[in-house]
Design a protein around this motif. Structure first.
Motif, PDB file in Angstrom:
ATOM      1  N   SER A 174      31.538  52.170   8.951  1.00  0.00           N
ATOM      2  CA  SER A 174      32.985  52.062   8.770  1.00  0.00           C
ATOM      3  C   SER A 174      33.326  50.867   7.881  1.00  0.00           C
ATOM      4  N   PRO A 175      34.516  50.857   7.270  1.00  0.00           N
ATOM      5  CA  PRO A 175      34.916  49.721   6.425  1.00  0.00           C
ATOM      6  C   PRO A 175      34.868  48.379   7.150  1.00  0.00           C
ATOM      7  N   ARG A 176      35.240  48.341   8.425  1.00  0.00           N
ATOM      8  CA  ARG A 176      35.268  47.061   9.138  1.00  0.00           C
ATOM      9  C   ARG A 176      33.871  46.481   9.342  1.00  0.00           C
ATOM     10  N   HIS A 177      32.846  47.310   9.125  1.00  0.00           N
ATOM     11  CA  HIS A 177      31.466  46.842   9.249  1.00  0.00           C
ATOM     12  C   HIS A 177      30.753  46.797   7.898  1.00  0.00           C
ATOM     13  N   MET A 189      33.883  39.969  -8.646  1.00  0.00           N
ATOM     14  CA  MET A 189      33.559  41.367  -8.383  1.00  0.00           C
ATOM     15  C   MET A 189      33.733  41.728  -6.911  1.00  0.00           C
ATOM     16  N   ALA A 190      33.364  40.813  -6.015  1.00  0.00           N
ATOM     17  CA  ALA A 190      33.527  41.087  -4.583  1.00  0.00           C
ATOM     18  C   ALA A 190      34.997  41.336  -4.254  1.00  0.00           C
ATOM     19  N   TYR A 191      35.861  40.514  -4.807  1.00  0.00           N
ATOM     20  CA  TYR A 191      37.303  40.661  -4.579  1.00  0.00           C
ATOM     21  C   TYR A 191      37.807  41.976  -5.180  1.00  0.00           C
ATOM     22  N   TYR A 192      37.376  42.266  -6.394  1.00  0.00           N
ATOM     23  CA  TYR A 192      37.785  43.498  -7.076  1.00  0.00           C
ATOM     24  C   TYR A 192      37.342  44.735  -6.294  1.00  0.00           C
ATOM     25  N   ILE A 193      36.103  44.732  -5.831  1.00  0.00           N
ATOM     26  CA  ILE A 193      35.565  45.896  -5.123  1.00  0.00           C
ATOM     27  C   ILE A 193      36.313  46.130  -3.813  1.00  0.00           C
ATOM     28  N   LEU A 194      36.597  45.053  -3.074  1.00  0.00           N
ATOM     29  CA  LEU A 194      37.356  45.204  -1.828  1.00  0.00           C
ATOM     30  C   LEU A 194      38.723  45.824  -2.097  1.00  0.00           C
ATOM     31  N   MET A 195      39.406  45.340  -3.125  1.00  0.00           N
ATOM     32  CA  MET A 195      40.751  45.825  -3.421  1.00  0.00           C
ATOM     33  C   MET A 195      40.751  47.230  -4.020  1.00  0.00           C
ATOM     34  N   THR A 196      39.684  47.586  -4.713  1.00  0.00           N
ATOM     35  CA  THR A 196      39.624  48.881  -5.387  1.00  0.00           C
ATOM     36  C   THR A 196      39.115  49.987  -4.470  1.00  0.00           C
ATOM     37  N   TYR A 197      38.258  49.624  -3.515  1.00  0.00           N
ATOM     38  CA  TYR A 197      37.686  50.609  -2.598  1.00  0.00           C
ATOM     39  C   TYR A 197      37.910  50.189  -1.142  1.00  0.00           C
ATOM     40  N   PRO A 198      39.181  50.081  -0.728  1.00  0.00           N
ATOM     41  CA  PRO A 198      39.471  49.646   0.645  1.00  0.00           C
ATOM     42  C   PRO A 198      39.038  50.661   1.698  1.00  0.00           C
ATOM     43  N   LEU A 226      46.673  45.478   3.650  1.00  0.00           N
ATOM     44  CA  LEU A 226      45.648  44.466   3.902  1.00  0.00           C
ATOM     45  C   LEU A 226      45.563  44.075   5.373  1.00  0.00           C
ATOM     46  N   SER A 227      46.287  44.787   6.219  1.00  0.00           N
ATOM     47  CA  SER A 227      46.364  44.394   7.627  1.00  0.00           C
ATOM     48  C   SER A 227      45.016  44.485   8.337  1.00  0.00           C
ATOM     49  N   ASP A 228      44.141  45.389   7.873  1.00  0.00           N
ATOM     50  CA  ASP A 228      42.837  45.541   8.522  1.00  0.00           C
ATOM     51  C   ASP A 228      41.708  44.960   7.675  1.00  0.00           C
ATOM     52  N   LYS A 229      42.051  44.160   6.659  1.00  0.00           N
ATOM     53  CA  LYS A 229      41.041  43.538   5.801  1.00  0.00           C
ATOM     54  C   LYS A 229      40.808  42.093   6.229  1.00  0.00           C
ATOM     55  N   LYS A 230      39.667  41.557   5.800  1.00  0.00           N
ATOM     56  CA  LYS A 230      39.331  40.172   6.112  1.00  0.00           C
ATOM     57  C   LYS A 230      38.690  39.555   4.871  1.00  0.00           C
ATOM     58  N   ILE A 231      39.240  38.427   4.416  1.00  0.00           N
ATOM     59  CA  ILE A 231      38.781  37.827   3.161  1.00  0.00           C
ATOM     60  C   ILE A 231      38.506  36.340   3.358  1.00  0.00           C
ATOM     61  N   PHE A 232      37.292  35.936   3.018  1.00  0.00           N
ATOM     62  CA  PHE A 232      36.882  34.527   3.028  1.00  0.00           C
ATOM     63  C   PHE A 232      36.759  34.074   1.579  1.00  0.00           C
ATOM     64  N   ILE A 233      37.572  33.096   1.193  1.00  0.00           N
ATOM     65  CA  ILE A 233      37.512  32.527  -0.155  1.00  0.00           C
ATOM     66  C   ILE A 233      37.032  31.085  -0.036  1.00  0.00           C
ATOM     67  N   SER A 234      36.039  30.713  -0.829  1.00  0.00           N
ATOM     68  CA  SER A 234      35.568  29.323  -0.813  1.00  0.00           C
ATOM     69  C   SER A 234      35.600  28.756  -2.222  1.00  0.00           C
ATOM     70  N   GLY A 257      51.240  39.132   3.302  1.00  0.00           N
ATOM     71  CA  GLY A 257      51.236  39.357   4.745  1.00  0.00           C
ATOM     72  C   GLY A 257      49.962  38.995   5.470  1.00  0.00           C
ATOM     73  N   MET A 258      48.938  38.541   4.746  1.00  0.00           N
ATOM     74  CA  MET A 258      47.708  38.146   5.423  1.00  0.00           C
ATOM     75  C   MET A 258      47.919  36.808   6.134  1.00  0.00           C
ATOM     76  N   THR A 259      47.231  36.623   7.257  1.00  0.00           N
ATOM     77  CA  THR A 259      47.384  35.413   8.066  1.00  0.00           C
ATOM     78  C   THR A 259      46.025  34.757   8.282  1.00  0.00           C
ATOM     79  N   SER A 260      46.026  33.664   9.028  1.00  0.00           N
ATOM     80  CA  SER A 260      44.773  32.952   9.300  1.00  0.00           C
ATOM     81  C   SER A 260      43.797  33.793  10.112  1.00  0.00           C
ATOM     82  N   ASP A 261      44.277  34.870  10.713  1.00  0.00           N
ATOM     83  CA  ASP A 261      43.381  35.757  11.452  1.00  0.00           C
ATOM     84  C   ASP A 261      42.465  36.542  10.520  1.00  0.00           C
ATOM     85  N   ASN A 262      42.953  36.825   9.307  1.00  0.00           N
ATOM     86  CA  ASN A 262      42.140  37.650   8.407  1.00  0.00           C
ATOM     87  C   ASN A 262      42.035  37.090   6.984  1.00  0.00           C
TER      88      ASN A 262
END
Length: 291
Positions: A174-177, A189-198, A226-234, A257-262
């Motif tokens: 599943s996407p969440r895994h 590319m990681a950011y692009y792929i997440l946004m292009t293939y949610p 983006l409510s069910d997405k999770k993004i770590f940016i460093s 709408g993303m928060t500190s949870d995701n």
């Protein structure tokens, strides 16, 4: 009056000299640290890392690629299924000797988390090629006519590689895994792929992303849930213009709408644009992104 102007000019020149001295000093220190590191290279991959030489074929580039695969401890003797982290620049993930420099220690980090009772994951590292710059750009640099293959690579990852991996390994599908990760152009590319293939990817590890390529980056989230997405940016605090671009992306996603949870922005104090930075970033990203 002239004396005051000359005094201000002297102060300005001094500040410029100090600034560039600091920048060049940082670069010299990074070069020295990397040089010393390379003098003592050893094989550092864990026994849970497998190398599949020239396993996959990228038709759009007419090239074969090697996969670097990490399977969690106990994988062979268990029916358990695992989340999958797809990482770009796969040659950098596990072994100093193969990398010829400081690897990112993904295997050590996941094993240490598992040893403390935390979750494990499969890692699929995709080795890059001679045309990395074109391969890891989904759109051409602003005001440029360069040929890029980021969209083709993304389609290959989703439609060819992921089904191939799911057929051969015990994966949670599943996407969440399903996580995508990378650094520098790989972070872009990681950011692009997440946004292009949610519908395929639910999480992303975006390290030191090269968002300078195009302002298209800041519109990728339009019309996305983006409510069910999770993004770590460093981002390292010494990564110059990339710092502002990472902060801008964070604010754009917060406004969406993303928060500190995701959503998390990790500022790595004193780190610059190099492999030590991405080793540190993954160490912080993994427990948060996998939970």
């Amino acid at each position: 009056m002239i004396r005051k102007i000359l005094k201000l000019l002297a102060i300005l020149i001094l500040l410029v000299v100090i600034y560039f001295g600091y920048i060049f000093g940082r670069q010299a220190w990074d070069f020295f640290k990397l040089k010393k590191y390379k003098e003592n290279l050893e094989f550092t991959a864990s026994e849970n890392v497998k190398l599949l030489k020239d396993t996959i074929y990228l038709e759009f580039l007419d090239e074969r690629r090697t996969l670097h695969i990490f399977l969690p401890p106990g994988y062979e003797n268990s029916d358990q299924k695992y989340p999958v982290i797809y990482m770009l620049d796969g040659e950098s993930l596990f072994d100093d000797l193969y990398m010829q420099g400081p690897e990112w220690q993904l295997d050590e980090r996941i094993e240490s988390v598992m040893a403390e009772g935390g979750p494990g994951a499969i890692v699929i590292g995709i080795e890059n090629g001679d045309r990395r710059s074109e391969e890891y750009k989904p759109f051409a640099k602003t005001d440029s006519n360069e040929e890029v293959y980021g969209s083709e690579f993304s389609r290959f990852l989703v439609h060819d590689l992921k089904p191939w991996i799911d057929m051969r390994f015990k994966t949670k599908r599943s996407p969440r895994h399903t996580i995508i990760g990378g650094a520098s152009l790989g972070g872009l590319m990681a950011y692009y792929i997440l946004m292009t293939y949610p519908e395929t990817f639910g999480k992303a590890i975006v390290m030191s992303p090269s968002f300078w390529v195009s302002d298209e980056v800041f519109r990728l989230h339009y019309d996305k849930d983006l409510s069910d997405k999770k993004i770590f940016i460093s981002i390292g605090t010494e990564e110059n213009d990339l710092v502002g671009l990472a902060k801008r992306t964070f604010k754009v996603l917060e406004a969406a709408g993303m928060t500190s949870d995701n959503l998390r922005l990790e500022k790595q104090r004193g780190f610059s644009h190099n492999h030590f930075t991405w080793r540190d970033a993954f160490k912080k990203a993994y427990p948060w992104i996998i939970e």
